[in-house]
Enzyme design. Structure first.
Site, PDB file in Angstrom:
ATOM      1  CD  GLU A   1      25.090  58.164 -87.215  1.00 42.29           C
ATOM      2  OE1 GLU A   1      25.046  57.193 -88.219  1.00 42.29           O
ATOM      3  OE2 GLU A   1      23.978  58.080 -86.208  1.00 42.29           O
TER       4      GLU A   1
ATOM      5  CG  ASP B   1      19.299  54.259 -90.979  1.00 42.75           C
ATOM      6  OD1 ASP B   1      18.715  55.415 -91.648  1.00 42.75           O
ATOM      7  OD2 ASP B   1      19.325  54.216 -89.947  1.00 42.75           O
TER       8      ASP B   1
ATOM      9  NE  ARG C   1      23.740  53.224 -82.030  1.00 41.62           N
ATOM     10  CZ  ARG C   1      22.599  53.168 -82.249  1.00 41.62           C
ATOM     11  NH1 ARG C   1      21.711  52.920 -83.345  1.00 41.62           N
ATOM     12  NH2 ARG C   1      21.723  53.561 -80.975  1.00 41.62           N
TER      13      ARG C   1
ATOM     14  CG  HIS D   1      20.922  56.660 -86.716  1.00 44.62           C
ATOM     15  ND1 HIS D   1      21.699  56.625 -86.270  1.00 44.62           N
ATOM     16  CD2 HIS D   1      20.175  55.910 -86.281  1.00 44.62           C
ATOM     17  CE1 HIS D   1      21.920  55.864 -85.057  1.00 44.62           C
ATOM     18  NE2 HIS D   1      20.523  55.465 -85.251  1.00 44.62           N
TER      19      HIS D   1
ATOM     20  CB  SER E   1      21.082  57.062 -80.067  1.00 44.71           C
ATOM     21  OG  SER E   1      21.063  58.096 -81.307  1.00 44.71           O
TER      22      SER E   1
ATOM     23  CB  THR F   1      17.288  54.638 -78.348  1.00 41.56           C
ATOM     24  OG1 THR F   1      18.044  54.618 -77.234  1.00 41.56           O
ATOM     25  CG2 THR F   1      17.025  56.239 -78.642  1.00 41.56           C
TER      26      THR F   1
ATOM     27  CG  ASP G   1      22.732  37.013 -81.915  1.00 43.13           C
ATOM     28  OD1 ASP G   1      23.567  36.797 -80.990  1.00 43.13           O
ATOM     29  OD2 ASP G   1      21.876  37.587 -81.623  1.00 43.13           O
TER      30      ASP G   1
ATOM     31  N   GLY H   1      14.500  53.423 -88.057  1.00 43.43           N
ATOM     32  CA  GLY H   1      13.544  53.023 -87.104  1.00 43.43           C
ATOM     33  C   GLY H   1      12.585  54.158 -86.846  1.00 43.43           C
ATOM     34  CE1 TYR H   2      15.122  58.588 -85.268  1.00 45.80           C
ATOM     35  CE2 TYR H   2      14.675  60.415 -86.641  1.00 45.80           C
ATOM     36  CZ  TYR H   2      15.140  60.024 -85.654  1.00 45.80           C
ATOM     37  OH  TYR H   2      16.043  60.654 -84.874  1.00 45.80           O
TER      38      TYR H   2
HETATM   39  N1  LIG Z   1      18.843  52.564 -87.624  1.00 42.64           N
HETATM   40  C1  LIG Z   1      18.216  52.574 -86.692  1.00 42.64           C
HETATM   41  O1  LIG Z   1      17.121  53.661 -86.681  1.00 42.64           O
HETATM   42  C2  LIG Z   1      18.078  51.716 -85.583  1.00 42.64           C
HETATM   43  C3  LIG Z   1      17.103  51.278 -84.568  1.00 42.64           C
HETATM   44  C4  LIG Z   1      16.872  50.289 -83.588  1.00 42.64           C
HETATM   45  C5  LIG Z   1      18.050  49.865 -83.429  1.00 42.64           C
HETATM   46  N2  LIG Z   1      19.335  50.148 -83.968  1.00 42.64           N
HETATM   47  C6  LIG Z   1      20.609  49.381 -83.914  1.00 42.64           C
HETATM   48  O2  LIG Z   1      20.564  48.025 -84.002  1.00 42.64           O
HETATM   49  C7  LIG Z   1      21.030  47.364 -82.884  1.00 42.64           C
HETATM   50  C8  LIG Z   1      20.085  46.234 -82.819  1.00 42.64           C
HETATM   51  O3  LIG Z   1      18.838  46.454 -82.359  1.00 42.64           O
HETATM   52  P1  LIG Z   1      17.794  45.581 -81.511  1.00 42.64           P
HETATM   53  O4  LIG Z   1      16.708  46.370 -80.990  1.00 42.64           O
HETATM   54  O5  LIG Z   1      17.815  44.367 -82.425  1.00 42.64           O
HETATM   55  O6  LIG Z   1      18.891  45.246 -80.364  1.00 42.64           O
HETATM   56  P2  LIG Z   1      19.085  43.720 -79.651  1.00 42.64           P
HETATM   57  O7  LIG Z   1      19.854  44.028 -78.396  1.00 42.64           O
HETATM   58  O8  LIG Z   1      17.639  43.349 -79.370  1.00 42.64           O
HETATM   59  O9  LIG Z   1      19.497  42.822 -80.424  1.00 42.64           O
HETATM   60  C9  LIG Z   1      21.068  42.777 -80.804  1.00 42.64           C
HETATM   61  C10 LIG Z   1      21.512  41.405 -81.016  1.00 42.64           C
HETATM   62  O10 LIG Z   1      22.553  41.222 -81.450  1.00 42.64           O
HETATM   63  C11 LIG Z   1      23.373  40.159 -81.134  1.00 42.64           C
HETATM   64  N3  LIG Z   1      24.970  40.310 -81.153  1.00 42.64           N
HETATM   65  C12 LIG Z   1      25.679  40.983 -80.419  1.00 42.64           C
HETATM   66  N4  LIG Z   1      26.987  40.886 -80.894  1.00 42.64           N
HETATM   67  C13 LIG Z   1      27.069  40.095 -81.997  1.00 42.64           C
HETATM   68  C14 LIG Z   1      27.860  39.726 -82.733  1.00 42.64           C
HETATM   69  N5  LIG Z   1      29.134  39.912 -82.854  1.00 42.64           N
HETATM   70  N6  LIG Z   1      27.418  39.062 -83.906  1.00 42.64           N
HETATM   71  C15 LIG Z   1      26.193  38.767 -84.239  1.00 42.64           C
HETATM   72  N7  LIG Z   1      25.232  39.043 -82.988  1.00 42.64           N
HETATM   73  C16 LIG Z   1      25.724  39.770 -82.182  1.00 42.64           C
HETATM   74  C17 LIG Z   1      23.132  40.233 -79.728  1.00 42.64           C
HETATM   75  O11 LIG Z   1      23.276  39.088 -78.973  1.00 42.64           O
HETATM   76  C18 LIG Z   1      21.548  40.624 -79.812  1.00 42.64           C
HETATM   77  O12 LIG Z   1      20.752  39.367 -79.951  1.00 42.64           O
HETATM   78  C19 LIG Z   1      20.927  48.272 -81.701  1.00 42.64           C
HETATM   79  O13 LIG Z   1      21.904  47.909 -80.908  1.00 42.64           O
HETATM   80  C20 LIG Z   1      21.116  49.564 -82.388  1.00 42.64           C
HETATM   81  O14 LIG Z   1      22.428  50.031 -82.202  1.00 42.64           O
HETATM   82  C21 LIG Z   1      19.298  50.933 -85.128  1.00 42.64           C
HETATM   83  O1  LIG Z   2      19.025  52.511 -81.152  1.00 42.96           O
HETATM   84  C1  LIG Z   2      18.072  53.195 -81.582  1.00 42.96           C
HETATM   85  O2  LIG Z   2      16.792  52.881 -81.162  1.00 42.96           O
HETATM   86  C2  LIG Z   2      18.023  53.913 -82.769  1.00 42.96           C
HETATM   87  O3  LIG Z   2      19.262  53.843 -83.606  1.00 42.96           O
HETATM   88  C3  LIG Z   2      17.465  55.534 -82.663  1.00 42.96           C
HETATM   89  O4  LIG Z   2      16.180  55.515 -82.587  1.00 42.96           O
HETATM   90  C4  LIG Z   2      17.943  56.433 -83.516  1.00 42.96           C
HETATM   91  O5  LIG Z   2      17.193  57.771 -83.471  1.00 42.96           O
HETATM   92  P1  LIG Z   2      17.807  58.645 -82.300  1.00 42.96           P
HETATM   93  O6  LIG Z   2      17.838  58.347 -81.023  1.00 42.96           O
HETATM   94  O7  LIG Z   2      19.208  58.948 -82.842  1.00 42.96           O
HETATM   95  O8  LIG Z   2      17.073  59.736 -82.557  1.00 42.96           O
END
Ligand SMILES: NC(=O)c1ccc[n+]([C@@H]2O[C@H](COP(=O)([O-])OP(=O)(O)OC[C@H]3O[C@@H](n4cnc5c(N)ncnc54)[C@H](O)[C@@H]3O)[C@@H](O)[C@H]2O)c1
Ligand SMILES: O=C(O)[C@H](O)[C@H](O)COP(=O)(O)O
Length: 390
Positions: free
Chosen positions: A243, A238, A209, A260, A45, A67, A147, A263-264
């Protein structure tokens, strides 16, 4: 064939070198120059794929991000240049859900509550939000989903408004992408107004995010809470709005803070890498496919045996064998505390901890043995591998 990969992508070097010459670089600092003569780019990312990065991409035909989030990639620009794109949706949903569960269980111990008495509001019911809901269901913990996009698409689950969530839930956990346009943008979804309407005692978690939460508004709310003037609020972050820079006034106000890495898990990273590898093989017309499971080592504690029905304390022990959020939180605070805000050293320390991340596992890496009446079925639903004894 030349394949450029982010150096922070476990298993990628071994896999992609079966297809061509692999060049490995830090993802955050990749430049247009790095893409000269590159056929395929595999990122995470921290690499912004936009017009500027692609100016010298004379041979690029494929971009894969290992990602779930895709906000760092301008898909329209790739499409206009005829460059194929693939992502890894859901690859790390388990890791993020286990991060949320660890945060809640440790907070329960520190603040003296039972997680079974909490109602959780899940904002964003995609891969992560839905998997977290499944875990909460396995434990019998009530939750509400928000959602509006899925709701509009006719998803058959019951959805609730943000107001319902703020009024009824003790825990609010963010799992949306970052969006600035459309009917339901998520940029600063959690702002001063949102925070003002929370219940006193609420717990806010952001593992989506950074900019989904207005970090200055959160800092104001936490300062008020901790000075005794405002409602009681606990926050776990997280992800940070700027960042790899972190607000050093906000950091001490947070219950847990991590760079961040929600999900690691090793499984999640292996899934991410193999998903893009398999997509690239398909793109090249090759039949070979790799499973994430085939790459994973045995866990340090692979088996645990129950002697009685599990209770909250046993659940705490079992889950903390796999992941205790305090490990990442402690290291992160130490690392950040040695750097100045806004400095390149802070960014380097943030990324160093992610690059050198330990081999964290998912619950599935542990086999829990026990009799059916010890409640092993719910542990299986939570993700543990279970061996039911007669
Ligand atoms: N911190 C981490 O390590 C990490 C890991 C994985 C994902 N993420 C983040 O988390 C997010 C979600 O991951 P995911 O795999 O479930 O993605 P996903 O695309 O499967 O799910 C995201 C959901 O959010 C909903 N959404 C969009 N806008 C919205 C709003 N205003 N209000 C409520 N819901 C809304 C979408 O309809 C969707 O169902 C990713 O987009 C990524 O940015 C972070
Ligand atoms: O969107 C994701 O899948 C996560 O935020 C992502 O895995 C974070 O880790 P990075 O890609 O920054 O290493």
């Amino acid at each position: 064939m030349k394949i450029l990969i982010d150096e922070n992508m476990p298993y990628a070097e071994a896999l992609f070198s079966q297809l061509g010459e692999v060049i490995s670089k830090p993802g955050r600092t990749m430049t247009a120059e790095d893409l000269v003569d590159i056929d395929a780019l595999m990122i995470r990312s921290v690499t912004k794929v936009n017009e500027a990065l692609l100016t010298k991409a004379n041979k690029l035909k494929f971009v894969g991000t290992a990602t779930a989030g895709q906000d760092h990639v301008n898909e329209a620009t790739l499409a206009a240049k005829g460059i194929a794109f693939t992502a890894a949706p859901g690859c790390n949903k388990v890791g993020v859900a286990e991060y949320v569960l660890s945060s809640l269980m440790v907070l329960g111990q520190q603040q003296g509550f039972s997680i079974f008495d909490k109602k959780v509001g899940i904002i964003g019911a995609g891969n992560v939000g839905s998997y977290l809901a499944q875990c909460l269901e396995a434990l019998g913990i009530p939750y509400l989903l928000n959602d509006p996009i899925k709701q509009q698409q006719g998803d058959s689950r019951t959805f609730h408004s943000l107001d319902d969530i703020r009024l009824q839930c003790d825990v609010i956990t963010m799992h949306t992408p970052i969006t600035r346009d459309g009917e339901y943008p998520t940029h600063h979804l959690v702002d001063d107004t949102f925070l003002a309407d929370l219940q006193s005692g609420a717990i806010l978690i952001n593992a989506a995010r950074g900019p989904v939460v207005d970090n200055l508004a959160l800092k104001r709310a936490l300062q008020q809470s901790q000075s005794g003037e405002g409602k009681k609020l606990t926050a776990v972050l997280d992800v940070f709005e700027h960042e790899p820079q972190v607000d050093l006034e906000l950091l001490p106000l947070l219950a847990f803070a991590t760079p961040h890495v929600a999900g690691y898990g090793l499984e999640g990273k292996a899934r991410g890498t193999t998903m893009v590898y398999n997509s690239y093989c398909q793109f090249l017309g090759l039949e070979q496919q790799v499973t994430a499971a085939s790459l994973l080592p045995i866990a340090p504690v692979p088996q645990v045996s129950l002697s009685q029905e599990w209770d909250e304390s046993t659940l705490f022990s079992l889950t903390q064998i796999v992941y205790d959020v305090r490990r990442d939180d402690g290291l992160f605070r130490r690392e950040m505390g040695q750097t100045a805000e806004g400095s390149p050293e802070m960014a380097t320390a943030f990324d160093r901890m992610r690059k050198n991340y330990w081999d964290r596992r998912e619950y599935s890496a542990i086999t829990v043995a026990g009799e059916a009446h010890f409640g092993v079925e719910s542990l299986a639903k939570l993700g543990f591998t279970v061996e039911e004894r007669p």
